[in-house]
Design a protein around this motif. Structure first.
Motif, short mmCIF file in Angstrom:
data_model
loop_
_atom_site.label_atom_id
_atom_site.label_comp_id
_atom_site.label_asym_id
_atom_site.label_seq_id
_atom_site.Cartn_x
_atom_site.Cartn_y
_atom_site.Cartn_z
N LEU A 44 1.71 -5.02 7.76
CA LEU A 44 2.20 -5.78 7.21
C LEU A 44 1.30 -7.24 8.14
N ALA A 45 1.12 -6.83 9.45
CA ALA A 45 0.19 -7.95 10.17
C ALA A 45 -1.10 -8.24 9.51
N ARG A 46 -2.22 -6.83 9.56
CA ARG A 46 -2.69 -8.29 8.44
C ARG A 46 -2.72 -8.26 6.98
N ARG A 47 -1.81 -8.36 6.12
CA ARG A 47 -1.51 -9.28 4.79
C ARG A 47 -1.07 -10.33 5.89
N LEU A 48 -0.83 -11.01 6.84
CA LEU A 48 -0.53 -12.26 7.78
C LEU A 48 -0.48 -13.24 7.90
N PRO A 49 -1.16 -14.61 8.28
CA PRO A 49 -2.07 -15.43 9.41
C PRO A 49 -1.77 -14.86 10.54
N GLU A 50 -3.13 -14.89 11.10
CA GLU A 50 -2.89 -14.49 12.36
C GLU A 50 -2.21 -14.79 13.57
N GLY A 51 -1.77 -16.49 13.31
CA GLY A 51 -0.45 -16.61 14.11
C GLY A 51 0.47 -15.70 14.26
N LEU A 52 0.98 -16.11 13.25
CA LEU A 52 2.18 -15.56 12.91
C LEU A 52 2.35 -13.29 12.76
N ALA A 92 15.61 -16.77 4.42
CA ALA A 92 14.45 -17.99 3.58
C ALA A 92 13.23 -17.18 4.66
N VAL A 93 13.30 -16.38 5.68
CA VAL A 93 12.01 -15.88 6.05
C VAL A 93 11.59 -14.76 5.36
N PHE A 94 12.89 -14.25 5.34
CA PHE A 94 12.52 -12.90 3.91
C PHE A 94 11.33 -13.20 2.74
N THR A 95 12.20 -14.65 2.18
CA THR A 95 12.12 -15.09 0.41
C THR A 95 10.39 -15.26 0.73
N THR A 96 10.39 -16.29 1.80
CA THR A 96 8.68 -16.66 2.16
C THR A 96 7.37 -15.67 2.24
N LEU A 97 8.46 -14.41 3.31
CA LEU A 97 7.61 -12.64 3.28
C LEU A 97 7.08 -12.55 1.40
N HIS A 98 8.24 -12.36 1.19
CA HIS A 98 8.49 -11.94 -0.39
C HIS A 98 7.35 -12.21 -0.78
N GLN A 99 6.94 -14.01 -0.70
CA GLN A 99 6.15 -14.42 -1.69
C GLN A 99 4.69 -14.20 -1.22
N GLU A 100 4.57 -14.39 0.26
CA GLU A 100 3.52 -14.08 0.71
C GLU A 100 2.57 -12.40 1.01
N LEU A 101 3.49 -11.72 0.37
CA LEU A 101 3.06 -9.95 0.30
C LEU A 101 2.97 -9.76 -1.35
N GLN A 105 4.22 -5.28 -1.49
CA GLN A 105 3.82 -4.83 -0.34
C GLN A 105 4.84 -4.87 -0.03
N PHE A 106 6.21 -5.91 -0.32
CA PHE A 106 7.75 -6.78 0.21
C PHE A 106 8.16 -5.42 -0.04
N ASP A 107 8.64 -4.82 -1.23
CA ASP A 107 9.46 -3.20 -1.18
C ASP A 107 8.47 -1.97 -0.45
N HIS A 108 7.31 -2.18 0.27
CA HIS A 108 7.20 -1.11 1.05
C HIS A 108 7.85 -0.94 2.36
N VAL A 109 8.37 -2.71 2.43
CA VAL A 109 8.83 -3.53 3.82
C VAL A 109 10.00 -3.23 3.43
N LEU A 110 10.96 -3.12 2.06
CA LEU A 110 11.69 -2.88 1.98
C LEU A 110 12.50 -1.86 2.50
N ALA A 111 11.56 -0.12 1.86
CA ALA A 111 11.91 0.33 1.32
C ALA A 111 11.64 1.68 3.51
N GLN A 112 11.66 0.70 4.42
CA GLN A 112 12.11 1.59 5.53
C GLN A 112 13.25 0.70 5.77
N LEU A 113 13.94 -0.13 5.48
CA LEU A 113 15.04 -0.42 5.63
C LEU A 113 15.78 -0.31 4.94
N ALA A 121 17.81 -9.78 0.92
CA ALA A 121 16.73 -9.74 0.47
C ALA A 121 16.80 -10.36 -1.16
N GLU A 122 17.57 -10.08 -1.83
CA GLU A 122 17.92 -9.99 -2.99
C GLU A 122 18.92 -11.54 -3.60
#
Length: 124
Positions: A44-52, A92-101, A105-113, A121-122
């Motif tokens: 996930l860190a590799r897919r996000l902007p460095e500051g995030l 709001a963060v999850f929605t934006t994260l979904h848009q970004e990923l 990839q977002f499904d990979h994150v959700l699969a661990q939750l 998220a839905e």
């Protein structure tokens, strides 16, 4: 998407100021890193902007097991937002994260939750 654009989008979706949205985004990502496996956190860190991605930490910790209520409580405690505000903010963060990923990839994150995270998220 750059980190400023990500935070601006979270601010627009949540109705918070940019400063509050930045704090909310960092708190949400930090709580997510505590909940995800180390490998998924690093990916996930590799897919996000460095500051995030810095909010995710080193990605070397074992995943903690906690549900959505505890997740929201941690974000609320970190940001000072009320539980309803934190819930809307995490959405709001999850929605934006979904848009970004993207979907895969977002499904990979959700699969661990737990499923309750997918429900949150839905709702967006």
């Amino acid at each position: 998407m750059e980190d400023r654009e990500f935070i601006r989008t979270v601010a627009e979706r949540s109705g918070l100021s940019r400063e509050e949205a930045a704090d909310l985004t960092r708190a949400t990502l930090a709580a997510l890193a505590e909940r995800l496996s180390a490998g998924e956190t690093r990916h996930l860190a590799r897919r996000l902007p460095e500051g995030l991605s810095e909010s995710l930490g080193s990605g070397t910790r074992a995943a903690e097991k906690f549900g959505l209520d505890e997740f929201i409580r941690r974000v609320s405690a970190h940001t000072g937002l009320t539980v309803p505000e934190a819930t809307d903010g995490v959405r709001a963060v999850f929605t934006t994260l979904h848009q970004e990923l993207g979907d895969e990839q977002f499904d990979h994150v959700l699969a661990q939750l737990p499923g309750e995270f997918r429900d949150l998220a839905e709702l967006v």
